[in-house]
Motif scaffolding. Sequence first.
Motif, PDB file in Angstrom:
ATOM      1  N   GLN A   1       0.818  -1.211   0.000  1.00 29.55           N
ATOM      2  CA  GLN A   1       0.000   0.000   0.000  1.00 29.55           C
ATOM      3  C   GLN A   1       0.850   1.259   0.000  1.00 29.55           C
ATOM      4  N   GLY A   2       2.013   1.205   0.628  1.00 28.43           N
ATOM      5  CA  GLY A   2       2.872   2.387   0.722  1.00 28.43           C
ATOM      6  C   GLY A   2       3.874   2.477  -0.412  1.00 28.43           C
ATOM      7  N   THR A   3       4.930   1.704  -0.332  1.00 28.41           N
ATOM      8  CA  THR A   3       6.020   1.743  -1.300  1.00 28.41           C
ATOM      9  C   THR A   3       5.559   1.428  -2.720  1.00 28.41           C
ATOM     10  N   TYR A   4       4.649   0.454  -2.853  1.00 26.28           N
ATOM     11  CA  TYR A   4       4.206  -0.005  -4.176  1.00 26.28           C
ATOM     12  C   TYR A   4       2.735   0.333  -4.432  1.00 26.28           C
ATOM     13  N   GLY A   5       2.304   1.487  -3.946  1.00 30.71           N
ATOM     14  CA  GLY A   5       0.903   1.878  -4.024  1.00 30.71           C
ATOM     15  C   GLY A   5       0.294   1.864  -5.413  1.00 30.71           C
ATOM     16  N   THR A   6       1.076   2.203  -6.425  1.00 35.35           N
ATOM     17  CA  THR A   6       0.533   2.261  -7.784  1.00 35.35           C
ATOM     18  C   THR A   6       0.802   0.992  -8.594  1.00 35.35           C
ATOM     19  N   ALA A   7       1.536   0.047  -8.031  1.00 32.63           N
ATOM     20  CA  ALA A   7       1.873  -1.187  -8.755  1.00 32.63           C
ATOM     21  C   ALA A   7       0.666  -2.124  -8.839  1.00 32.63           C
TER      22      ALA A   7
ATOM     23  N   ARG B   1      -6.566 -10.600  -9.063  1.00 36.13           N
ATOM     24  CA  ARG B   1      -6.299  -9.190  -8.746  1.00 36.13           C
ATOM     25  C   ARG B   1      -6.802  -8.878  -7.339  1.00 36.13           C
ATOM     26  N   VAL B   2      -5.996  -8.101  -6.607  1.00 37.62           N
ATOM     27  CA  VAL B   2      -6.374  -7.723  -5.246  1.00 37.62           C
ATOM     28  C   VAL B   2      -6.148  -6.238  -5.035  1.00 37.62           C
ATOM     29  N   ALA B   3      -6.753  -5.752  -3.983  1.00 38.56           N
ATOM     30  CA  ALA B   3      -6.517  -4.402  -3.484  1.00 38.56           C
ATOM     31  C   ALA B   3      -6.156  -4.535  -2.013  1.00 38.56           C
ATOM     32  N   VAL B   4      -5.464  -3.543  -1.494  1.00 37.70           N
ATOM     33  CA  VAL B   4      -5.112  -3.526  -0.077  1.00 37.70           C
ATOM     34  C   VAL B   4      -5.936  -2.444   0.583  1.00 37.70           C
ATOM     35  N   ALA B   5      -6.734  -2.835   1.552  1.00 30.10           N
ATOM     36  CA  ALA B   5      -7.558  -1.889   2.287  1.00 30.10           C
ATOM     37  C   ALA B   5      -7.003  -1.749   3.694  1.00 30.10           C
ATOM     38  N   GLY B   6      -7.247  -0.613   4.300  1.00 30.25           N
ATOM     39  CA  GLY B   6      -6.802  -0.442   5.674  1.00 30.25           C
ATOM     40  C   GLY B   6      -6.865   1.000   6.097  1.00 30.25           C
ATOM     41  N   SER B   7      -6.647   1.188   7.378  1.00 28.46           N
ATOM     42  CA  SER B   7      -6.739   2.526   7.945  1.00 28.46           C
ATOM     43  C   SER B   7      -5.354   3.068   8.253  1.00 28.46           C
ATOM     44  N   TYR B   8      -5.307   4.362   8.460  1.00 25.33           N
ATOM     45  CA  TYR B   8      -4.058   5.015   8.847  1.00 25.33           C
ATOM     46  C   TYR B   8      -4.106   5.409  10.324  1.00 25.33           C
ATOM     47  N   ALA B   9      -4.912   4.708  11.108  1.00 24.63           N
ATOM     48  CA  ALA B   9      -5.036   4.987  12.546  1.00 24.63           C
ATOM     49  C   ALA B   9      -3.762   4.565  13.266  1.00 24.63           C
ATOM     50  N   ALA B  10      -3.719   4.781  14.574  1.00 24.82           N
ATOM     51  CA  ALA B  10      -2.539   4.444  15.373  1.00 24.82           C
ATOM     52  C   ALA B  10      -2.172   2.966  15.224  1.00 24.82           C
TER      53      ALA B  10
END
Length: 90
Positions: free
Chosen positions: A31-37, A47-56
């Motif tokens: 999600q971070g380093t390879y966000g657009t890959a 095909r997959v997507a990565v979901a998640g929050s930016y909480a603590a």
Amino acid sequence: MSDQAMTKPNANRCEVKVDGAWLVVSLIEAQGTYGTAEKRCPSCHGRVAVAGSYAAVVKRTLMHRRVHDGCPLISRGYCGTPSLHPEAVE
């Protein structure tokens, strides 16, 4: 299907396409380093997507774009026999 075709399920990793090769990375890296890959499931190659929050507390989830019953990482719909996704990304 051979044992080599289906990798051991790990819901905390996915594969990302970098310079024409598939790399196994953590969901946080995906999600971070390879966000657009382009991303695919390490087990069924769908095909997959990565979901998640930016909480603590960082929590990431692997989500198939199209569910199928042959992926052991989809616990609710898994039929018990692993198979490649009908729209597998190669």
